[in-house]
Structures are given as C-alpha cells and as structure tokens.
Design a protein around this motif. Structure first.
Motif, PDB file in Angstrom:
ATOM      1  N   GLY A 205      20.578   2.067  26.774  1.00 35.07           N
ATOM      2  CA  GLY A 205      21.378   1.665  25.630  1.00 35.07           C
ATOM      3  C   GLY A 205      21.721   2.806  24.694  1.00 35.07           C
ATOM      4  O   GLY A 205      22.486   2.619  23.755  1.00 35.07           O
ATOM      5  N   TYR A 206      21.144   3.966  24.931  1.00 40.48           N
ATOM      6  CA  TYR A 206      21.429   5.145  24.114  1.00 40.48           C
ATOM      7  C   TYR A 206      22.394   6.069  24.843  1.00 40.48           C
ATOM      8  O   TYR A 206      22.314   6.239  26.058  1.00 40.48           O
ATOM      9  N   ILE A 207      23.298   6.677  24.104  1.00 40.83           N
ATOM     10  CA  ILE A 207      24.064   7.819  24.600  1.00 40.83           C
ATOM     11  C   ILE A 207      23.124   8.999  24.423  1.00 40.83           C
ATOM     12  O   ILE A 207      22.699   9.290  23.300  1.00 40.83           O
ATOM     13  N   CYS A 208      22.744   9.656  25.515  1.00 47.59           N
ATOM     14  CA  CYS A 208      21.676  10.662  25.473  1.00 47.59           C
ATOM     15  C   CYS A 208      22.109  12.004  26.028  1.00 47.59           C
ATOM     16  O   CYS A 208      22.936  12.069  26.941  1.00 47.59           O
ATOM     17  N   VAL A 209      21.491  13.053  25.511  1.00 46.28           N
ATOM     18  CA  VAL A 209      21.644  14.397  26.046  1.00 46.28           C
ATOM     19  C   VAL A 209      20.262  15.018  26.222  1.00 46.28           C
ATOM     20  O   VAL A 209      19.281  14.545  25.652  1.00 46.28           O
ATOM     21  N   GLN A 210      20.231  16.083  26.987  1.00 42.71           N
ATOM     22  CA  GLN A 210      18.968  16.761  27.267  1.00 42.71           C
ATOM     23  C   GLN A 210      18.649  17.786  26.192  1.00 42.71           C
ATOM     24  O   GLN A 210      19.488  18.605  25.827  1.00 42.71           O
ATOM     25  N   GLY A 211      17.415  17.737  25.697  1.00 42.39           N
ATOM     26  CA  GLY A 211      16.938  18.728  24.745  1.00 42.39           C
ATOM     27  C   GLY A 211      16.169  19.824  25.459  1.00 42.39           C
ATOM     28  O   GLY A 211      15.889  19.727  26.663  1.00 42.39           O
ATOM     29  N   ASN A 212      15.793  20.848  24.733  1.00 38.67           N
ATOM     30  CA  ASN A 212      15.083  21.969  25.347  1.00 38.67           C
ATOM     31  C   ASN A 212      13.673  21.610  25.797  1.00 38.67           C
ATOM     32  O   ASN A 212      13.068  22.355  26.564  1.00 38.67           O
TER      33      ASN A 212
ATOM     34  N   THR B  98      36.529  11.220  17.725  1.00 41.00           N
ATOM     35  CA  THR B  98      35.872  11.512  18.993  1.00 41.00           C
ATOM     36  C   THR B  98      34.646  12.366  18.709  1.00 41.00           C
ATOM     37  O   THR B  98      34.719  13.369  17.987  1.00 41.00           O
ATOM     38  N   PHE B  99      33.514  11.941  19.250  1.00 39.90           N
ATOM     39  CA  PHE B  99      32.220  12.562  18.995  1.00 39.90           C
ATOM     40  C   PHE B  99      31.756  13.362  20.203  1.00 39.90           C
ATOM     41  O   PHE B  99      31.921  12.929  21.346  1.00 39.90           O
ATOM     42  N   LEU B 100      31.137  14.503  19.928  1.00 45.16           N
ATOM     43  CA  LEU B 100      30.482  15.309  20.948  1.00 45.16           C
ATOM     44  C   LEU B 100      29.010  15.370  20.587  1.00 45.16           C
ATOM     45  O   LEU B 100      28.658  15.696  19.446  1.00 45.16           O
ATOM     46  N   VAL B 101      28.153  15.030  21.536  1.00 41.39           N
ATOM     47  CA  VAL B 101      26.707  15.008  21.314  1.00 41.39           C
ATOM     48  C   VAL B 101      26.071  16.117  22.141  1.00 41.39           C
ATOM     49  O   VAL B 101      26.385  16.274  23.323  1.00 41.39           O
ATOM     50  N   THR B 102      25.190  16.875  21.532  1.00 40.98           N
ATOM     51  CA  THR B 102      24.403  17.882  22.240  1.00 40.98           C
ATOM     52  C   THR B 102      23.106  18.078  21.472  1.00 40.98           C
ATOM     53  O   THR B 102      22.987  17.634  20.326  1.00 40.98           O
ATOM     54  N   HIS B 103      22.133  18.728  22.092  1.00 46.24           N
ATOM     55  CA  HIS B 103      20.866  18.922  21.378  1.00 46.24           C
ATOM     56  C   HIS B 103      20.996  19.992  20.304  1.00 46.24           C
ATOM     57  O   HIS B 103      20.580  19.786  19.172  1.00 46.24           O
ATOM     58  N   GLY B 104      21.557  21.126  20.653  1.00 44.15           N
ATOM     59  CA  GLY B 104      21.805  22.142  19.638  1.00 44.15           C
ATOM     60  C   GLY B 104      21.035  23.438  19.805  1.00 44.15           C
ATOM     61  O   GLY B 104      21.186  24.350  19.005  1.00 44.15           O
ATOM     62  N   GLN B 105      20.219  23.547  20.843  1.00 46.76           N
ATOM     63  CA  GLN B 105      19.385  24.737  20.998  1.00 46.76           C
ATOM     64  C   GLN B 105      20.170  26.003  21.321  1.00 46.76           C
ATOM     65  O   GLN B 105      19.663  27.105  21.174  1.00 46.76           O
ATOM     66  N   PHE B 106      21.412  25.875  21.725  1.00 46.64           N
ATOM     67  CA  PHE B 106      22.199  27.048  22.116  1.00 46.64           C
ATOM     68  C   PHE B 106      23.037  27.612  20.971  1.00 46.64           C
ATOM     69  O   PHE B 106      23.810  28.538  21.175  1.00 46.64           O
ATOM     70  N   TYR B 107      22.876  27.099  19.756  1.00 46.15           N
ATOM     71  CA  TYR B 107      23.683  27.540  18.629  1.00 46.15           C
ATOM     72  C   TYR B 107      22.914  28.380  17.611  1.00 46.15           C
ATOM     73  O   TYR B 107      23.477  28.761  16.598  1.00 46.15           O
ATOM     74  N   GLY B 108      21.650  28.628  17.832  1.00 44.65           N
ATOM     75  CA  GLY B 108      20.873  29.402  16.876  1.00 44.65           C
ATOM     76  C   GLY B 108      20.630  28.630  15.591  1.00 44.65           C
ATOM     77  O   GLY B 108      20.767  27.411  15.544  1.00 44.65           O
ATOM     78  N   TYR B 109      20.285  29.350  14.528  1.00 47.86           N
ATOM     79  CA  TYR B 109      19.983  28.698  13.264  1.00 47.86           C
ATOM     80  C   TYR B 109      20.917  29.115  12.134  1.00 47.86           C
ATOM     81  O   TYR B 109      20.953  28.490  11.092  1.00 47.86           O
ATOM     82  N   PHE B 110      21.659  30.190  12.323  1.00 53.55           N
ATOM     83  CA  PHE B 110      22.544  30.678  11.276  1.00 53.55           C
ATOM     84  C   PHE B 110      23.986  30.541  11.724  1.00 53.55           C
ATOM     85  O   PHE B 110      24.320  30.850  12.861  1.00 53.55           O
ATOM     86  N   LYS B 111      24.837  30.061  10.825  1.00 56.67           N
ATOM     87  CA  LYS B 111      26.254  29.850  11.123  1.00 56.67           C
ATOM     88  C   LYS B 111      26.445  28.960  12.353  1.00 56.67           C
ATOM     89  O   LYS B 111      27.350  29.155  13.157  1.00 56.67           O
TER      90      LYS B 111
END
Length: 154
Positions: A46-53, A72-85
C-alpha cells in the motif's frame, strides 16, 4: 483534493508503518522514502516505496514517480545528494523525470523548501530523529497545482 502521507527512516520499526496508516486512514497515497529496513515486505503493501541506503535486503527502485491532481512527484531516499545544497542537485533529477515535487528522506530532519517552481519535502524520521526534531512524518494536501503540508509528531 488529494491527501498524501509521507514517512521515512523507520529503520526496522515495522509497526510505525501500520500506526501511521491507522492515524491517517483517509489518505489517498502513502509514501515511504526508504530505510524501512523491514524484515517483512508485507508492511510496505500500500506504500509507494523506494530503496534507502540501509535497505540491503529489499529489492526496491531508487526512484518512484506518481501524479496527484496537477503535480507530479518524484520519490527517492536522498543519499546521493549529500547534505549541502541538496535541492540544487535534486532539481537535476526533477527536471530529468519531469516532476514538480521531490519527496526524500535520509537526513532524518523534517524540511520543506521551494525553489522557483520546484518543491522539496523531507518528512524526517519516525524512529531516529536528528537535529532536535521529534519522531514524525508529513502530510501533504494537493488541490490542483497547490500544495500545502504539515509535519506531524508521533
């Protein structure tokens, strides 16, 4: 109007997913931004899911895309974007996939930003909050192309 419930980073607390679904039983979409670390994939039904690190044993996509009303939504975990900017790097993928809103986790800190026509939301963590935040998740309301949100504590 559509209601979207967004959570992330429950790190093995499978019951947080059920609890949020019970608390927000009227949602149109349930989104998990990764690092569920679930031992039983049925909790993700029931969840739209993505893989985390930390989702080593789960076969989930890096990105998920869905439409709600006029956004339109894009879902991702976010580990590939760093922490700044982060938003500048995320905008590259939003443009690539032709999306308006990025939903991501990883930092364990609730955050919302809008840059031009693009919006970015991180619901924080249901289990291991950081940066002085509380355990929680986010609720998004979409009416046409208008988005409003609230961060909720568990």
């Amino acid at each position: 109007m559509k209601k979207i419930v967004v959570m992330s980073d429950n790190h093995g607390d499978d019951y947080a997913m059920e609890w949020i679904r019970e608390l927000e039983s009227d949602a149109d979409y349930y989104v998990h931004c990764g690092d569920s670390e679930t031992s039983d994939k049925r909790f993700l039904n029931g969840y739209i899911c993505v893989q985390g690190n930390n989702d080593w044993t789960l076969d989930l996509p890096r990105f998920a895309k869905f439409k709600a009303e006029g956004l339109t939504f894009l879902v991702t975990h976010g580990q590939f974007y760093g922490y700044f900017k982060r938003e500048n790097l995320m905008m590259v993928d939003l443009k690539k996939y032709r999306c308006d809103v990025m939903l991501s986790g990883h930092s364990h800190i609730p955050h919302y930003a809008k840059i031009g026509d693009y919006q970015f939301l991180n619901p924080g963590s249901t289990t291991l909050p950081r940066g002085g935040s509380a355990r929680g998740y986010a609720v998004i309301y979409v009416d046409g192309k208008n988005l409003s949100y609230e961060f909720k504590e568990l």
